[in-house]
Every structure is written in C-alpha cells, then in structure tokens.
Design a protein around this motif. Structure first.
Motif, PDB file in Angstrom:
ATOM      1  N   MET A  16       0.841  -1.184   0.000  1.00 13.01           N
ATOM      2  CA  MET A  16       0.000   0.000   0.000  1.00 13.01           C
ATOM      3  C   MET A  16       0.881   1.241   0.000  1.00 13.01           C
ATOM      4  SD  MET A  16      -3.419  -0.129   2.289  1.00 13.01           S
ATOM      5  CE  MET A  16      -3.179  -1.321   3.572  1.00 13.01           C
ATOM      6  N   PRO A  17       0.430   2.273  -0.691  1.00 19.44           N
ATOM      7  CA  PRO A  17       1.189   3.533  -0.689  1.00 19.44           C
ATOM      8  C   PRO A  17       1.151   4.189   0.700  1.00 19.44           C
ATOM      9  CG  PRO A  17      -0.384   3.484  -2.505  1.00 19.44           C
ATOM     10  CD  PRO A  17      -0.647   2.293  -1.656  1.00 19.44           C
ATOM     11  N   VAL A  18       2.124   5.010   0.952  1.00 21.33           N
ATOM     12  CA  VAL A  18       2.267   5.671   2.251  1.00 21.33           C
ATOM     13  C   VAL A  18       1.120   6.635   2.518  1.00 21.33           C
ATOM     14  CG1 VAL A  18       3.747   7.215   3.582  1.00 21.33           C
ATOM     15  CG2 VAL A  18       4.768   5.449   2.167  1.00 21.33           C
ATOM     16  N   TRP A  19       0.618   7.291   1.492  1.00 19.20           N
ATOM     17  CA  TRP A  19      -0.439   8.273   1.713  1.00 19.20           C
ATOM     18  C   TRP A  19      -1.706   7.617   2.251  1.00 19.20           C
ATOM     19  CZ3 TRP A  19      -5.081   8.112  -0.872  1.00 19.20           C
ATOM     20  CH2 TRP A  19      -5.150   7.308  -2.012  1.00 19.20           C
ATOM     21  N   ILE A  20      -1.956   6.367   1.942  1.00 18.86           N
ATOM     22  CA  ILE A  20      -3.120   5.667   2.477  1.00 18.86           C
ATOM     23  C   ILE A  20      -2.978   5.506   3.984  1.00 18.86           C
ATOM     24  CG2 ILE A  20      -4.388   3.487   2.493  1.00 18.86           C
ATOM     25  CD1 ILE A  20      -3.862   3.260  -0.474  1.00 18.86           C
ATOM     26  N   TRP A  21      -1.765   5.218   4.465  1.00 19.08           N
ATOM     27  CA  TRP A  21      -1.528   5.104   5.903  1.00 19.08           C
ATOM     28  C   TRP A  21      -1.766   6.452   6.599  1.00 19.08           C
ATOM     29  CZ3 TRP A  21      -1.713   0.634   8.038  1.00 19.08           C
ATOM     30  CH2 TRP A  21      -1.310  -0.501   7.325  1.00 19.08           C
ATOM     31  N   PHE A  22      -1.379   7.532   5.930  1.00 16.59           N
ATOM     32  CA  PHE A  22      -1.616   8.863   6.501  1.00 16.59           C
ATOM     33  C   PHE A  22      -3.119   9.159   6.576  1.00 16.59           C
ATOM     34  CE2 PHE A  22       2.823   9.896   5.039  1.00 16.59           C
ATOM     35  CZ  PHE A  22       3.329  10.054   6.319  1.00 16.59           C
ATOM     36  N   VAL A  23      -3.864   8.768   5.562  1.00 10.45           N
ATOM     37  CA  VAL A  23      -5.310   8.984   5.566  1.00 10.45           C
ATOM     38  C   VAL A  23      -5.962   8.175   6.686  1.00 10.45           C
ATOM     39  CG1 VAL A  23      -7.447   8.617   4.263  1.00 10.45           C
ATOM     40  CG2 VAL A  23      -5.439   9.580   3.122  1.00 10.45           C
ATOM     41  N   ILE A  24      -5.558   6.920   6.835  1.00 12.28           N
ATOM     42  CA  ILE A  24      -6.107   6.074   7.900  1.00 12.28           C
ATOM     43  C   ILE A  24      -5.753   6.641   9.273  1.00 12.28           C
ATOM     44  CG2 ILE A  24      -5.977   3.785   8.977  1.00 12.28           C
ATOM     45  CD1 ILE A  24      -5.665   2.631   6.129  1.00 12.28           C
ATOM     46  N   ALA A  25      -4.509   7.084   9.427  1.00  9.56           N
ATOM     47  CA  ALA A  25      -4.092   7.687  10.699  1.00  9.56           C
ATOM     48  C   ALA A  25      -4.894   8.957  10.976  1.00  9.56           C
ATOM     49  CB  ALA A  25      -2.603   7.984  10.678  1.00  9.56           C
ATOM     50  N   GLY A  26      -5.170   9.740   9.948  1.00 11.29           N
ATOM     51  CA  GLY A  26      -5.977  10.954  10.114  1.00 11.29           C
ATOM     52  C   GLY A  26      -7.395  10.633  10.545  1.00 11.29           C
ATOM     53  N   ILE A  27      -7.970   9.606   9.949  1.00  7.70           N
ATOM     54  CA  ILE A  27      -9.327   9.202  10.309  1.00  7.70           C
ATOM     55  C   ILE A  27      -9.376   8.721  11.761  1.00  7.70           C
ATOM     56  CG2 ILE A  27     -11.141   7.496   9.872  1.00  7.70           C
ATOM     57  CD1 ILE A  27     -10.329   7.682   6.882  1.00  7.70           C
ATOM     58  N   VAL A  28      -8.408   7.915  12.159  1.00  6.44           N
ATOM     59  CA  VAL A  28      -8.370   7.399  13.532  1.00  6.44           C
ATOM     60  C   VAL A  28      -8.163   8.530  14.527  1.00  6.44           C
ATOM     61  CG1 VAL A  28      -7.041   5.966  15.127  1.00  6.44           C
ATOM     62  CG2 VAL A  28      -7.634   5.087  12.866  1.00  6.44           C
ATOM     63  N   SER A  29      -7.239   9.441  14.233  1.00 11.66           N
ATOM     64  CA  SER A  29      -6.995  10.547  15.166  1.00 11.66           C
ATOM     65  C   SER A  29      -8.211  11.467  15.241  1.00 11.66           C
ATOM     66  CB  SER A  29      -5.742  11.324  14.782  1.00 11.66           C
ATOM     67  OG  SER A  29      -5.938  11.999  13.559  1.00 11.66           O
ATOM     68  N   SER A  30      -8.897  11.665  14.121  1.00 12.89           N
ATOM     69  CA  SER A  30     -10.097  12.489  14.120  1.00 12.89           C
ATOM     70  C   SER A  30     -11.191  11.841  14.972  1.00 12.89           C
ATOM     71  CB  SER A  30     -10.596  12.682  12.692  1.00 12.89           C
ATOM     72  OG  SER A  30     -11.791  13.423  12.690  1.00 12.89           O
ATOM     73  N   ALA A  31     -11.362  10.550  14.843  1.00 16.95           N
ATOM     74  CA  ALA A  31     -12.364   9.846  15.653  1.00 16.95           C
ATOM     75  C   ALA A  31     -12.016   9.929  17.133  1.00 16.95           C
ATOM     76  CB  ALA A  31     -12.455   8.390  15.209  1.00 16.95           C
ATOM     77  N   PHE A  32     -10.742   9.771  17.460  1.00 11.50           N
ATOM     78  CA  PHE A  32     -10.303   9.855  18.858  1.00 11.50           C
ATOM     79  C   PHE A  32     -10.589  11.240  19.429  1.00 11.50           C
ATOM     80  CE2 PHE A  32      -6.958  11.060  21.869  1.00 11.50           C
ATOM     81  CZ  PHE A  32      -7.223  10.153  22.882  1.00 11.50           C
ATOM     82  N   MET A  33     -10.258  12.279  18.680  1.00 11.70           N
ATOM     83  CA  MET A  33     -10.478  13.643  19.157  1.00 11.70           C
ATOM     84  C   MET A  33     -11.976  13.953  19.291  1.00 11.70           C
ATOM     85  SD  MET A  33      -7.612  14.860  19.899  1.00 11.70           S
ATOM     86  CE  MET A  33      -8.000  16.559  20.148  1.00 11.70           C
ATOM     87  N   THR A  34     -12.782  13.383  18.398  1.00 13.16           N
ATOM     88  CA  THR A  34     -14.229  13.594  18.490  1.00 13.16           C
ATOM     89  C   THR A  34     -14.781  12.986  19.776  1.00 13.16           C
ATOM     90  OG1 THR A  34     -14.427  13.587  16.080  1.00 13.16           O
ATOM     91  CG2 THR A  34     -16.429  13.163  17.338  1.00 13.16           C
ATOM     92  N   VAL A  35     -14.371  11.787  20.081  1.00 11.51           N
ATOM     93  CA  VAL A  35     -14.835  11.116  21.297  1.00 11.51           C
ATOM     94  C   VAL A  35     -14.332  11.859  22.530  1.00 11.51           C
ATOM     95  CG1 VAL A  35     -14.651   8.996  22.658  1.00 11.51           C
ATOM     96  CG2 VAL A  35     -15.069   8.870  20.206  1.00 11.51           C
ATOM     97  N   LYS A  36     -13.074  12.267  22.509  1.00 11.63           N
ATOM     98  CA  LYS A  36     -12.485  12.982  23.650  1.00 11.63           C
ATOM     99  C   LYS A  36     -13.222  14.301  23.898  1.00 11.63           C
ATOM    100  CE  LYS A  36      -8.200  15.125  25.152  1.00 11.63           C
ATOM    101  NZ  LYS A  36      -6.867  15.548  24.751  1.00 11.63           N
ATOM    102  N   THR A  37     -13.483  15.044  22.838  1.00  5.26           N
ATOM    103  CA  THR A  37     -14.173  16.326  22.963  1.00  5.26           C
ATOM    104  C   THR A  37     -15.610  16.130  23.446  1.00  5.26           C
ATOM    105  OG1 THR A  37     -12.827  17.216  21.178  1.00  5.26           O
ATOM    106  CG2 THR A  37     -14.818  18.421  21.721  1.00  5.26           C
TER     107      THR A  37
END
Length: 69
Positions: free
Chosen positions: A1-22
C-alpha cells in the motif's frame, strides 16, 4: 500500500479519537453546569420555603387569642 493511504487512515483514527475525547469533555462540562444550576434552584426553593414559614409564623403571632374579645 502507498504511504499516503496510511496517513489517511491515521488521520481518520486521530479524528475519531479527538471527536470522542471532545464529546466526553463537553458532557462533563454540561453536567457540572446542570448541577450548579440545580444547586442554585434548590437554594432559591429553600429560601422561599423559609420566607413562607416565617410569614406564616409572623401571621400566627399577630393574631393573639387574648386580644380577641
């Protein structure tokens, strides 16, 4: 898999984490505000109750049986 896909997945996970935390922090703040307002309301109700009891006692004291002829 290309590296940018890992960045997108990491962004989605971090966004979900921040949403729950907030959401949790907002809920805690809201509950604290609700409790504070409830305490203010209860204090007002207690004061009103004391005023009414004081008024009733004062009214009863004004009518003295020995003064009624």
């Amino acid at each position: 898999m290309p590296v940018w896909i890992w960045f997108v997945i990491a962004g989605i996970v971090s966004s979900a984490f921040m949403t729950v935390k907030t959401a949790r922090e907002d809920k805690k703040l809201e509950m604290a505000w609700i409790e504070e307002e409830g305490n203010k309301y209860m204090a007002r109700m207690e004061e009103e109750k004391r005023k009414r009891q004081g008024f009733i006692q004062t009214a009863e004291e004004e009518i003295k049986p020995e003064l009624i002829v």
